[in-house]
Design a protein around this motif. Sequence first.
Motif, PDB file in Angstrom:
ATOM      1  N   GLN A  11       0.855  -1.186   0.000  1.00 24.72           N
ATOM      2  CA  GLN A  11       0.000   0.000   0.000  1.00 24.72           C
ATOM      3  C   GLN A  11       0.896   1.242   0.000  1.00 24.72           C
ATOM      4  O   GLN A  11       0.989   1.950   0.981  1.00 24.72           O
ATOM      5  CB  GLN A  11      -0.937  -0.039   1.213  1.00 24.72           C
ATOM      6  N   LYS A  15       1.939   1.964  -6.119  1.00 23.64           N
ATOM      7  CA  LYS A  15       1.090   0.809  -6.389  1.00 23.64           C
ATOM      8  C   LYS A  15      -0.387   1.222  -6.475  1.00 23.64           C
ATOM      9  O   LYS A  15      -0.827   2.102  -5.744  1.00 23.64           O
ATOM     10  CB  LYS A  15       1.231  -0.227  -5.263  1.00 23.64           C
ATOM     11  N   ARG A  16      -1.099   0.575  -7.366  1.00 22.79           N
ATOM     12  CA  ARG A  16      -2.546   0.781  -7.457  1.00 22.79           C
ATOM     13  C   ARG A  16      -3.211  -0.578  -7.571  1.00 22.79           C
ATOM     14  O   ARG A  16      -2.794  -1.397  -8.391  1.00 22.79           O
ATOM     15  CB  ARG A  16      -2.893   1.600  -8.687  1.00 22.79           C
ATOM     16  N   ALA A  30      -3.750  -3.087 -10.527  1.00 20.75           N
ATOM     17  CA  ALA A  30      -4.135  -2.245 -11.668  1.00 20.75           C
ATOM     18  C   ALA A  30      -3.445  -2.711 -12.945  1.00 20.75           C
ATOM     19  O   ALA A  30      -3.926  -2.450 -14.044  1.00 20.75           O
ATOM     20  CB  ALA A  30      -3.792  -0.790 -11.382  1.00 20.75           C
ATOM     21  N   PHE A 106     -10.654   0.955  -4.339  1.00 17.36           N
ATOM     22  CA  PHE A 106      -9.447   1.158  -5.147  1.00 17.36           C
ATOM     23  C   PHE A 106      -8.402   1.909  -4.344  1.00 17.36           C
ATOM     24  O   PHE A 106      -8.688   2.963  -3.764  1.00 17.36           O
ATOM     25  CB  PHE A 106      -9.831   1.952  -6.405  1.00 17.36           C
ATOM     26  N   TRP A 107      -7.211   1.355  -4.286  1.00 16.85           N
ATOM     27  CA  TRP A 107      -6.074   2.056  -3.678  1.00 16.85           C
ATOM     28  C   TRP A 107      -5.408   2.862  -4.789  1.00 16.85           C
ATOM     29  O   TRP A 107      -4.871   2.299  -5.745  1.00 16.85           O
ATOM     30  CB  TRP A 107      -5.085   1.069  -3.058  1.00 16.85           C
ATOM     31  N   ASN A 108      -5.474   4.192  -4.695  1.00 16.04           N
ATOM     32  CA  ASN A 108      -4.988   5.038  -5.790  1.00 16.04           C
ATOM     33  C   ASN A 108      -3.563   5.540  -5.575  1.00 16.04           C
ATOM     34  O   ASN A 108      -3.098   6.435  -6.268  1.00 16.04           O
ATOM     35  CB  ASN A 108      -5.952   6.216  -6.016  1.00 16.04           C
ATOM     36  N   GLY A 109      -2.876   4.955  -4.588  1.00 12.53           N
ATOM     37  CA  GLY A 109      -1.513   5.391  -4.302  1.00 12.53           C
ATOM     38  C   GLY A 109      -1.460   6.298  -3.081  1.00 12.53           C
ATOM     39  O   GLY A 109      -0.395   6.524  -2.521  1.00 12.53           O
ATOM     40  N   ILE A 118      -9.158   3.725 -12.685  1.00 16.50           N
ATOM     41  CA  ILE A 118      -8.274   4.543 -13.507  1.00 16.50           C
ATOM     42  C   ILE A 118      -8.556   4.311 -14.984  1.00 16.50           C
ATOM     43  O   ILE A 118      -8.978   3.236 -15.380  1.00 16.50           O
ATOM     44  CB  ILE A 118      -6.805   4.203 -13.208  1.00 16.50           C
TER      45      ILE A 118
END
Length: 125
Positions: A11, A15-16, A30, A106-109, A118
């Motif tokens: 995390q 990373k996404r 992603a 969603f983990w967008n960074g 995205i």
Amino acid sequence: MGRLYLIEYDQTPDKRFYLCRSCQTHIASAQDFLSSTLVNIFFEKVVNVVIDDPVHYWRDLKDRTVANVLCIKCNILLGRKYVEVEEPTLEIREGTIRMEQKKLLFWNGKVLVDELPIPQSEAFV
Ligand SMILES: [Zn+2]
């Protein structure tokens, strides 16, 4: 009962990835994103899921053979995997997975978000 060994993405800002909305298990990088619609996201592959056995395969409205895809931790139905497709496309062909967007985060960074994934062009960088 055996212990669950889950794949975990870092995390971190570079990373996404997508997570199960109900238990936050990591579900897809992603990098494996193919495309999306308003309600679904298509992936080349996913992790930490259970794919239903052949005995539970079913046919969707377009006569494609599919298997249910469940979160390995909370067992919620996340989407389906395409098992047999007569007229394959980039995102709908044997082995690709269609996930319900409303079941994922969603983990967008930076943070976990609840929004559209995205754009496709970014996903292939
Ligand atoms: Zn889950």
